[in-house]
Design a protein around this motif. Structure first.
Motif, PDB file in Angstrom:
ATOM      1  N   GLN A 131       0.832  -1.200   0.000  1.00 29.06           N
ATOM      2  CA  GLN A 131       0.000   0.000   0.000  1.00 29.06           C
ATOM      3  C   GLN A 131       0.867   1.252   0.000  1.00 29.06           C
ATOM      4  N   LYS A 133       0.734   5.814  -0.922  1.00 27.90           N
ATOM      5  CA  LYS A 133      -0.143   6.975  -1.016  1.00 27.90           C
ATOM      6  C   LYS A 133       0.240   7.911  -2.156  1.00 27.90           C
ATOM      7  N   ASN A 168      -1.487  10.954  -6.509  1.00 24.43           N
ATOM      8  CA  ASN A 168      -2.126   9.998  -5.611  1.00 24.43           C
ATOM      9  C   ASN A 168      -2.058   8.593  -6.215  1.00 24.43           C
ATOM     10  N   ILE A 170      -2.516   4.124  -4.939  1.00 23.73           N
ATOM     11  CA  ILE A 170      -3.013   3.219  -3.904  1.00 23.73           C
ATOM     12  C   ILE A 170      -2.129   1.996  -3.737  1.00 23.73           C
ATOM     13  N   CYS A 171      -1.694   1.429  -4.837  1.00 22.21           N
ATOM     14  CA  CYS A 171      -0.943   0.165  -4.796  1.00 22.21           C
ATOM     15  C   CYS A 171       0.426   0.323  -5.445  1.00 22.21           C
ATOM     16  N   LEU A 205      -8.850  -1.592  -9.065  1.00 21.51           N
ATOM     17  CA  LEU A 205      -7.989  -0.426  -9.233  1.00 21.51           C
ATOM     18  C   LEU A 205      -7.806  -0.101 -10.713  1.00 21.51           C
ATOM     19  N   GLU A 209      -3.886   4.076 -10.690  1.00 21.84           N
ATOM     20  CA  GLU A 209      -3.793   3.975  -9.231  1.00 21.84           C
ATOM     21  C   GLU A 209      -2.696   3.027  -8.766  1.00 21.84           C
TER      22      GLU A 209
END
Length: 239
Positions: A131, A133, A168, A170-171, A205, A209
């Motif tokens: 994870q 950000k 931004n 996520i993964c 996703l 992302e």
């Protein structure tokens, strides 16, 4: 002497014995036949590699995708020790081949390891996701039409740079590795698809992302092709 041994000797006498560079069809190592040192190193590597990628099967397997030629298994840090140990062995193998010893996970306790197990019960693909950000966009360099062919030839070796403006994400795909003899079969692409489908529960996703960690030249080409743009996201890169 057995009849089979006599037959083998006759084949070697007839010029059938191999010498020179050979690519092992099982482990992919290139070694020199007839060289005692090379053959010993090949034997050691061969045995070690096949032991690491061998998959005997588990009672409880978290299968996240199945295909005609294999399946993808997800291993989490709090899974049974035998599963975590096997995932670590394959990850270390991938690290050695990718040269990623210097890249560490930001939060190992929350990482997810995806293993591609083929129909021969061998682990031929490994992807470690974590994870994140923030990530940064790779900067695409414009190329003149007359320089396009030369650009394509040099793209594999070309260094890359990225924006200083964070995006931004996520993964983060920390590592992605496919066994050398199993490449060009869509295994890497299918593992990334599995990550996008399962990394967050109930959510798929987008390609915007996900980010790749300091990709190798091959990894850069893969990411560009998968994301359908040379301006994909990267993170955790070595400055």
């Amino acid at each position: 002497m057995a009849l089979l041994d006599i037959f083998r000797l006759r084949r070697e006498d007839a010029g059938q014995k191999h010498f020179g560079a050979i690519v092992c069809k099982s482990c992919g190592m290139i070694y020199t036949a007839g060289s005692t040192e090379d053959e010993f190193q090949h034997k050691q590597y061969h045995r070690s590699l096949l032991d690491k990628i061998k998959f005997v099967g588990w009672k409880k397997e978290r299968v996240v995708a199945e295909y005609w030629d294999g399946k993808i298994i997800l291993v989490l840090p709090d899974d049974p020790k035998y599963a975590v140990k096997k995932a670590d062995e394959v990850r270390q193998l991938a690290d050695n081949e990718l040269g990623f010893k210097q890249v560490s996970l930001s939060c190992p306790s929350r990482s997810k390891t995806y293993l591609f197990v083929n129909s021969e019960k061998k682990i031929v693909g490994c992807l470690v996701a974590e994870q994140i950000k923030l990530a940064f966009q790779v900067l695409d360099e414009p190329v003149e039409q007359e320089e396009l062919k030369k650009h394509e030839l040099l793209e594999h070796y070309r260094a890359w740079c990225c924006s200083t403006k964070p995006e931004n994400a996520i993964c983060g795909i920390s590592r992605i590795w496919v066994f050398s003899l199993m490449r060009r079969k869509g295994i890497g692409r299918r593992m990334v698809d599995a990550v996008r489908n399962t990394f967050m529960y109930g959510c798929r996703l987008t390609k915007e992302e996900i980010a790749f960690s300091d990709p190798t030249p091959d990894g850069k080409l893969f990411a560009s092709n998968y994301c359908e743009t040379p301006a994909f996201l990267v993170y955790n890169f070595i400055s």
